[in-house]
Design an enzyme around this catalytic site. Structure first.
Site, PDB file in Angstrom:
ATOM      1  N   CYS A  55       0.818  -1.213   0.000  1.00 44.13           N
ATOM      2  CA  CYS A  55       0.000   0.000   0.000  1.00 44.13           C
ATOM      3  C   CYS A  55       0.854   1.266   0.000  1.00 44.13           C
ATOM      4  CB  CYS A  55      -0.890   0.051   1.250  1.00 44.13           C
ATOM      5  SG  CYS A  55      -1.409  -1.516   1.910  1.00 44.13           S
ATOM      6  N   ASP A  87      -3.425  -2.596   7.808  1.00 44.42           N
ATOM      7  CA  ASP A  87      -4.426  -3.481   8.395  1.00 44.42           C
ATOM      8  C   ASP A  87      -4.310  -4.929   7.939  1.00 44.42           C
ATOM      9  OD1 ASP A  87      -5.224  -1.133   9.486  1.00 44.42           O
ATOM     10  OD2 ASP A  87      -7.285  -1.198   8.779  1.00 44.42           O
ATOM     11  N   CYS A 128      -2.531   3.342   2.853  1.00 45.56           N
ATOM     12  CA  CYS A 128      -3.279   2.330   3.602  1.00 45.56           C
ATOM     13  C   CYS A 128      -4.326   2.986   4.492  1.00 45.56           C
ATOM     14  CB  CYS A 128      -2.333   1.467   4.421  1.00 45.56           C
ATOM     15  SG  CYS A 128      -3.144  -0.028   5.047  1.00 45.56           S
ATOM     16  N   ASP A 129      -5.320   2.205   4.837  1.00 45.33           N
ATOM     17  CA  ASP A 129      -6.589   2.641   5.402  1.00 45.33           C
ATOM     18  C   ASP A 129      -6.559   3.894   6.272  1.00 45.33           C
ATOM     19  OD1 ASP A 129      -7.289   0.348   4.147  1.00 45.33           O
ATOM     20  OD2 ASP A 129      -8.068  -0.685   5.900  1.00 45.33           O
ATOM     21  N   LYS A 130      -5.904   3.828   7.440  1.00 47.53           N
ATOM     22  CA  LYS A 130      -6.026   4.928   8.403  1.00 47.53           C
ATOM     23  C   LYS A 130      -5.191   6.133   8.018  1.00 47.53           C
ATOM     24  CE  LYS A 130      -8.582   2.025  10.320  1.00 47.53           C
ATOM     25  NZ  LYS A 130      -8.267   0.992   9.300  1.00 47.53           N
ATOM     26  N   CYS A 200      -5.222  -2.237  -1.268  1.00 46.10           N
ATOM     27  CA  CYS A 200      -6.185  -3.284  -1.627  1.00 46.10           C
ATOM     28  C   CYS A 200      -7.167  -2.791  -2.689  1.00 46.10           C
ATOM     29  CB  CYS A 200      -6.943  -3.741  -0.395  1.00 46.10           C
ATOM     30  SG  CYS A 200      -5.905  -4.502   0.855  1.00 46.10           S
ATOM     31  N   GLU A 450     -10.560  -4.290  13.832  1.00 50.15           N
ATOM     32  CA  GLU A 450     -11.342  -4.848  12.737  1.00 50.15           C
ATOM     33  C   GLU A 450     -11.409  -6.368  12.892  1.00 50.15           C
ATOM     34  OE1 GLU A 450      -9.642  -3.635   9.035  1.00 50.15           O
ATOM     35  OE2 GLU A 450     -10.448  -1.602   9.179  1.00 50.15           O
ATOM     36  N   SER A 476     -13.378  -4.528   8.608  1.00 53.63           N
ATOM     37  CA  SER A 476     -12.641  -4.113   7.427  1.00 53.63           C
ATOM     38  C   SER A 476     -13.623  -3.719   6.338  1.00 53.63           C
ATOM     39  CB  SER A 476     -11.767  -5.268   6.935  1.00 53.63           C
ATOM     40  OG  SER A 476     -11.297  -5.032   5.639  1.00 53.63           O
TER      41      SER A 476
END
Length: 573
Positions: A55, A87, A128-130, A200, A450, A476
């Site tokens: 990521c 994650d 990435c996510d956060k 992702c 998650e 997630s």
């Protein structure tokens, strides 16, 4: 070009202007800056790049290229980095407790670096996510002219002639446990599911928040769905560097862009694309940084009237690359705006309104990924907010791709994710049960983990819609099935979820937006009298500090009073 900018009115004057700043300037000369370069505005170029996961592996290179655009347009770029917790690697073990906490650390670290070095503007790169909401939270907190750039998604893997993502690997773990996937097949799948750089590929949290960046106006139009390996990412980085200087010249700031109406637009694009339930956590947190009251219930209100139009994984068939090729986020927003579902008058980082940007987009009737609003996949329901006796402070469920929207069954309680996962792996879960995973909330976890490992294993066992799962933790963006998160008040605060016992009847209706515990009030009162708070294993360090300060999930799980308590804004120092 420096004539366009009055440095005496910018934050960087505190480290570069006047005789008293000679010691400060000596540091810049040490880095081989010229007198003319020191006289330019200083632009922070922040990257969440690292080697922890694909990521983030291209972010530093993109941030370096961004410098070119800043320099061309009269600025002086100053590169720095922040952390990420990825994650997919943190999932399914104690490391996931660090994930949501990292959002606050990212926002705080960007804030501190900008404040300490007095930067005048900001371009942020995240993957990435956060790191996406964390970066945008910092921009809103600091309120200097800013542009958010997503590093781009990974290309899909290919296994036995079909596109696959990391979620297929998580679900294959459940299939292996059920005896339906040989170890050799699982090993072969894991080696091809993630073929290179990028976040992702499905409409999981990273791509959801990338869509939010465009819908809310902080990202350049149709920039965020371009996959990480594509050459176009460098062009986007340079363009962001150029455009942030235009924002600085015009003094157009994030809070000028991210109005309440812009947050409503962002919530609609989440619902329309079947995005991650985590958006219902991150949008309130971002709004908090701007002094705007925008809770889980405000997010859910927009969800309730938004058609689901983008056929994206995990509920649908396509990935981010396909959405980019179909026309990107702006293609989805074009049909939403045409039917009056977006506020077109919201300002964006282009210096033009959302409607003006969308006007330049031509609808592509040949693409198959994004449906016209008049012929949606479903009239509403990419994501749904819930409320009831089990969740007075609300809960959230992603229904995109689901066939069953009501569920009633007996509770099966677990006080941590590991115990629930072990029961799933042992095939000790019965069809029709409502799995309850509690003490995983923001304070009680701490860190609001998650649950993808558990939910994916359930799907792999063929139980995805034969059971329901509720938690005061979260899911997630890759989760699918009847999975309800963000239940509040959380168990650590004595919420109703803490009082559930095995066999209690729980009723969920994602159409009506309700979640109820079918237990008499008198019985619950007796249980409440016996209930005792629990101590976690985290009694020092960052997780302890987070647990002392974090607020409820329905308000974004934030850790400070926000813009409403400000006495001054950094950008005006």
């Amino acid at each position: 070009m420096t004539e366009r900018f009055d440095k005496s009115r910018l934050p960087s004057r505190h480290v570069s202007v006047g005789p008293e700043r000679a010691p400060h300037r000596s540091y810049y000369y040490a880095m081989r800056l010229t007198e003319e370069e020191i006289a330019r505005p200083f632009v922070g170029v922040v990257s969440a790049g690292n080697d922890s996961a694909p990521c983030n592996t291209t972010l530093d290179a993109q941030a370096d290229v961004c410098r070119e655009g800043v320099i061309e347009s009269g600025g002086m770029p100053r590169r720095f980095n922040t952390i990420t917790v990825t994650d997919g690697i943190a999932m399914g073990h104690q490391g996931m407790k660090s994930s949501l906490v990292s959002r606050e650390v990212i926002a705080d670290s960007v804030e501190l670096s900008v404040r300490g070095h007095c930067y005048d503007a900001l371009v942020g790169f995240a993957g990435c996510d956060k790191s996406l909401p964390g970066m945008m939270m910092a921009m809103l907190r600091l309120n200097v002219p800013s542009i958010f750039v997503y590093g781009g998604s990974i290309l899909p893997g290919n296994y036995e002639g079909r596109d696959v993502t990391v979620v297929d690997v998580f679900e294959a773990v459940g299939q292996h446990a059920a005896g339906n996937c040989p170890l050799a097949a699982l090993t072969a799948l894991e080696k091809v599911a993630c073929p290179g750089h990028g976040a992702c590929g499905g409409q999981f949290t990273a791509n959801t928040m990338a869509c939010v960046g465009e819908a809310i106006g902080l990202s350049l139009p149709n920039s965020n769905m371009v996959p990480a390996p594509y050459r176009g990412r460098d062009e986007i980085a340079v363009a962001a560097g150029r455009q942030v200087m235009e924002l600085l010249a015009a003094n157009l700031r994030p809070r000028d862009i991210c109005s309440r109406e812009a947050f409503e637009n962002a919530a609609r694009i989440v619902a329309a694309t079947g995005g991650s339930t985590n958006a219902a956590l991150h949008l309130p947190a971002m709004a908090h940084e701007a002094g705007i009251a925008f809770t889980l219930f405000d997010v859910a209100e927009q969800f309730s009237t938004t058609p689901y139009i983008a056929d994206l994984k995990p509920g649908g068939r396509y990935v981010a690359k396909d959405m980019h090729e179909a026309g990107g986020v702006y293609m989805a927003m074009k049909t939403l705006l045409a039917e009056g579902l977006l506020h077109g008058n919201c300002m964006t980082v282009t210096g033009r309104t959302l409607a003006e940007n969308i006007h330049e987009v031509t609808w592509n009737p040949e693409q198959k990924v994004i449906h016209d609003v008049r012929t949606p996949i479903s009239p509403t329901g990419g994501v749904v907010g819930l409320r009831g006796s089990l969740a007075p402070e609300g809960a959230i469920v992603k229904v995109a791709g689901m066939h069953r929207l009501q569920f009633e069954g007996p509770a099966r309680c677990f006080d941590c994710e590991e115990d629930a996962f072990a029961a799933v792996e042992a095939r000790a879960i019965a069809e029709g049960e409502v799995i309850v995973i509690r003490y995983e909330g923001p304070r009680g976890g701490p860190g609001m983990r998650e649950m993808l490992s558990t939910t994916a294993a359930l799907y792999g066992l063929g139980m995805g819609e034969k059971v329901a799962l509720i938690t005061d933790g979260r899911f997630s963006g890759a989760t699918r099935g009847f999975c309800i998160g963000h239940v509040g008040p959380e168990a650590a605060e004595g919420g109703p979820i803490a009082l559930i016992e095995d066999g209690d009847l729980i009723a969920i209706d994602a159409e009506a937006g309700t979640i109820d515990l079918r237990v008499e009030d008198a019985v619950l009162a007796k249980r409440r009298a016996r209930w005792m708070p629990r101590a976690t294993d985290y009694q020092s360090g960052a997780l302890w500090r987070y647990a002392q300060n974090v607020g409820p999930a329905w308000l974004g799980a934030t850790t400070h009073p926000g813009a409403k308590a400000e006495t001054h804004v950094y950008a005006d120092i």
